[in-house]
Design an enzyme around this catalytic site. Structure first.
Site, PDB file in Angstrom:
ATOM      1  N   TYR A 155       0.836  -1.206   0.000  1.00  0.00           N
ATOM      2  CA  TYR A 155       0.000   0.000   0.000  1.00  0.00           C
ATOM      3  C   TYR A 155       0.873   1.260   0.000  1.00  0.00           C
ATOM      4  O   TYR A 155       0.637   2.196  -0.779  1.00  0.00           O
ATOM      5  CB  TYR A 155      -0.900  -0.042   1.235  1.00  0.00           C
ATOM      6  CG  TYR A 155      -1.904   1.087   1.345  1.00  0.00           C
ATOM      7  CD1 TYR A 155      -3.061   1.093   0.574  1.00  0.00           C
ATOM      8  CD2 TYR A 155      -1.710   2.136   2.255  1.00  0.00           C
ATOM      9  CE1 TYR A 155      -3.995   2.117   0.700  1.00  0.00           C
ATOM     10  CE2 TYR A 155      -2.640   3.154   2.385  1.00  0.00           C
ATOM     11  CZ  TYR A 155      -3.781   3.146   1.605  1.00  0.00           C
ATOM     12  OH  TYR A 155      -4.704   4.158   1.731  1.00  0.00           O
ATOM     13  N   LYS A 159       1.070   4.190  -2.893  1.00  0.00           N
ATOM     14  CA  LYS A 159       0.711   5.581  -2.614  1.00  0.00           C
ATOM     15  C   LYS A 159       1.907   6.511  -2.831  1.00  0.00           C
ATOM     16  O   LYS A 159       1.739   7.668  -3.231  1.00  0.00           O
ATOM     17  CB  LYS A 159       0.167   5.710  -1.187  1.00  0.00           C
ATOM     18  CG  LYS A 159      -1.149   4.963  -0.965  1.00  0.00           C
ATOM     19  CD  LYS A 159      -2.254   5.476  -1.860  1.00  0.00           C
ATOM     20  CE  LYS A 159      -3.614   4.881  -1.542  1.00  0.00           C
ATOM     21  NZ  LYS A 159      -4.674   5.391  -2.418  1.00  0.00           N
TER      22      LYS A 159
HETATM   23  P1  NAP Z   1     -13.352   2.611   0.768  1.00  0.00           P
HETATM   24  O1  NAP Z   1     -14.449   3.017   1.682  1.00  0.00           O
HETATM   25  O2  NAP Z   1     -12.856   1.206   0.795  1.00  0.00           O
HETATM   26  O3  NAP Z   1     -13.771   3.009  -0.726  1.00  0.00           O
HETATM   27  C1  NAP Z   1     -12.968   2.657  -1.831  1.00  0.00           C
HETATM   28  C2  NAP Z   1     -13.895   2.447  -3.018  1.00  0.00           C
HETATM   29  O4  NAP Z   1     -13.092   2.014  -4.141  1.00  0.00           O
HETATM   30  C3  NAP Z   1     -14.927   1.355  -2.759  1.00  0.00           C
HETATM   31  O5  NAP Z   1     -16.181   1.769  -3.225  1.00  0.00           O
HETATM   32  C4  NAP Z   1     -14.386   0.192  -3.570  1.00  0.00           C
HETATM   33  O6  NAP Z   1     -15.404  -0.698  -3.996  1.00  0.00           O
HETATM   34  C5  NAP Z   1     -13.743   0.909  -4.740  1.00  0.00           C
HETATM   35  N1  NAP Z   1     -12.798   0.042  -5.409  1.00  0.00           N
HETATM   36  C6  NAP Z   1     -11.993  -0.900  -4.876  1.00  0.00           C
HETATM   37  N2  NAP Z   1     -11.284  -1.522  -5.818  1.00  0.00           N
HETATM   38  C7  NAP Z   1     -11.666  -0.971  -7.001  1.00  0.00           C
HETATM   39  C8  NAP Z   1     -11.307  -1.219  -8.342  1.00  0.00           C
HETATM   40  N3  NAP Z   1     -10.411  -2.173  -8.662  1.00  0.00           N
HETATM   41  N4  NAP Z   1     -11.884  -0.482  -9.318  1.00  0.00           N
HETATM   42  C9  NAP Z   1     -12.806   0.445  -8.997  1.00  0.00           C
HETATM   43  N5  NAP Z   1     -13.198   0.719  -7.754  1.00  0.00           N
HETATM   44  C10 NAP Z   1     -12.628   0.017  -6.751  1.00  0.00           C
HETATM   45  O7  NAP Z   1     -12.063   3.518   1.021  1.00  0.00           O
HETATM   46  P2  NAP Z   1     -11.937   5.029   1.523  1.00  0.00           P
HETATM   47  O8  NAP Z   1     -11.529   4.996   2.936  1.00  0.00           O
HETATM   48  O9  NAP Z   1     -13.110   5.839   1.095  1.00  0.00           O
HETATM   49  O10 NAP Z   1     -10.635   5.441   0.688  1.00  0.00           O
HETATM   50  C11 NAP Z   1     -10.685   6.150  -0.532  1.00  0.00           C
HETATM   51  C12 NAP Z   1      -9.262   6.451  -0.961  1.00  0.00           C
HETATM   52  O11 NAP Z   1      -8.593   7.193   0.055  1.00  0.00           O
HETATM   53  C13 NAP Z   1      -8.417   5.200  -1.208  1.00  0.00           C
HETATM   54  O12 NAP Z   1      -7.545   5.424  -2.303  1.00  0.00           O
HETATM   55  C14 NAP Z   1      -7.615   5.084   0.056  1.00  0.00           C
HETATM   56  O13 NAP Z   1      -6.411   4.388  -0.143  1.00  0.00           O
HETATM   57  C15 NAP Z   1      -7.387   6.547   0.392  1.00  0.00           C
HETATM   58  N6  NAP Z   1      -7.066   6.772   1.792  1.00  0.00           N
HETATM   59  C16 NAP Z   1      -7.961   6.423   2.770  1.00  0.00           C
HETATM   60  C17 NAP Z   1      -7.598   6.647   4.089  1.00  0.00           C
HETATM   61  C18 NAP Z   1      -8.532   6.295   5.223  1.00  0.00           C
HETATM   62  O14 NAP Z   1      -8.108   6.420   6.356  1.00  0.00           O
HETATM   63  N7  NAP Z   1      -9.755   5.879   4.976  1.00  0.00           N
HETATM   64  C19 NAP Z   1      -6.373   7.206   4.405  1.00  0.00           C
HETATM   65  C20 NAP Z   1      -5.504   7.547   3.391  1.00  0.00           C
HETATM   66  C21 NAP Z   1      -5.869   7.322   2.081  1.00  0.00           C
HETATM   67  P3  NAP Z   1     -15.857  -1.946  -3.049  1.00  0.00           P
HETATM   68  O15 NAP Z   1     -15.235  -1.768  -1.717  1.00  0.00           O
HETATM   69  O16 NAP Z   1     -17.333  -1.866  -3.005  1.00  0.00           O
HETATM   70  O17 NAP Z   1     -15.329  -3.148  -3.717  1.00  0.00           O
END
Ligand code: NAP
Length: 247
Positions: A155, A159
């Site tokens: 990961y 990133k």
């Molecule tokens: P999340 O709730 O897991 O949402 C991610 C979305 O991306 C889900 O709807 C997922 O679909 C979709 N997805 C997964 N694989 C995919 C693929 N191959 N093609 C198209 N869509 C896909 O995550 P989040 O927390 O909102 O995070 C959003 C972004 O912010 C991510 O890039 C994550 O790495 C980044 N981020 C998050 C955090 C945090 O603390 N939450 C911190 C730093 C960075 P399904 O799950 O329905 O399969």
């Protein structure tokens, strides 16, 4: 005036979490929004919410790591609207584990979705942005991409790679009015972090000077800023949204 009035935006992984909130916020700022997600029901629900806000929406299902699928999804929007002005590469996954135990598949899938997915969509939309002399690309990185994190070599590498992509592409297209920036959230209260054991969440919280996890709205605000006309001279940057966790 709304900051995205008359613009067309595409947000990947917008079926839930941060991506969904960004899609709705862009709609609230006047943009028509294409919602893409690997999960069809998530994409449809979020696109319906965009439509309920009075904007045109597209629900597009596909895997961001598939070059052809990314092209098909963007083509659909380009055929209907003639342009994509704002791209938010938000889709991301985790497959955590210590390197010594990590399976090849866990490395490959995280790099494919988080990093190649960003490349695929940039590759599909940048030619049009360059031609129209306007574009905003925002890549969702992570604090882990700059700090590192035990148990997340895949990961963190993906990133960090997105930051390299951001800085390089920014230099390629700046003269054409296209900005490319990254947002690097710290630990945000979403499904991704809710999946962590309570003990791990508590330990994480102790590393955050602000003393609390971030909210989706904190990431949305940073993304909207980078998409706004006021950010037109900002490119190749990483905007950290982490409560002071990394400075
Ligand atoms: P999340 O709730 O897991 O949402 C991610 C979305 O991306 C889900 O709807 C997922 O679909 C979709 N997805 C997964 N694989 C995919 C693929 N191959 N093609 C198209 N869509 C896909 O995550 P989040 O927390 O909102 O995070 C959003 C972004 O912010 C991510 O890039 C994550 O790495 C980044 N981020 C998050 C955090 C945090 O603390 N939450 C911190 C730093 C960075 P399904 O799950 O329905 O399969």
């Amino acid at each position: 005036m709304a900051i995205a009035e008359g613009r067309v935006a595409l947000v990947t992984g917008a079926g839930q979490g941060i991506g969904r909130a960004i899609a709705l916020a862009l709609a609230g700022e006047g943009a028509d929004v294409a919602v893409t997600d690997v999960n069809p029901s998530g994409a449809e629900e979020a696109a319906a919410a965009v439509a309920a806000a009075g904007r045109k929406s597209w629900a597009l299902t596909g895997d961001v790591s598939d070059f052809g699928a990314a092209r098909e999804m963007t083509e659909k929007v380009l055929q209907d609207s003639g342009r994509i002005d704002i791209l938010v590469n938000n889709a991301g996954i985790t497959r955590d584990g210590l390197l010594m135990r990590m399976k090849e598949q866990d490395w490959d899938s995280v790099l494919a979705v988080n990093l190649k997915g960003g490349f695929n969509f940039c590759r599909a939309v940048v030619p049009g942005m360059v031609k129209r002399r306007w574009g905003r690309i925002i890549n969702m990185s992570s604090v882990v991409g700059v700090m590192g994190n035990a148990g997340q070599v895949n990961y963190a590498a993906s990133k960090a790679g997105l930051i390299g992509l951001t800085k390089s592409l920014a230099r390629e297209v700046a003269v054409r009015g296209v900005t490319v920036n990254a947002v690097a959230p710290g630990f945000i209260d979403t499904a991704m972090t809710q999946a962590l054991p309570e003990k791990v969440r508590m330990a994480l919280q102790q590393q955050i000077p602000a003393g609390k996890l971030g909210q989706v709205e904190d990431v949305v605000a940073a993304t909207l800023f980078l998409a706004s006309p006021g950010a037109g001279y900002i490119t190749g940057q990483v905007l950290h949204v982490n409560g002071g966790m990394y400075t």
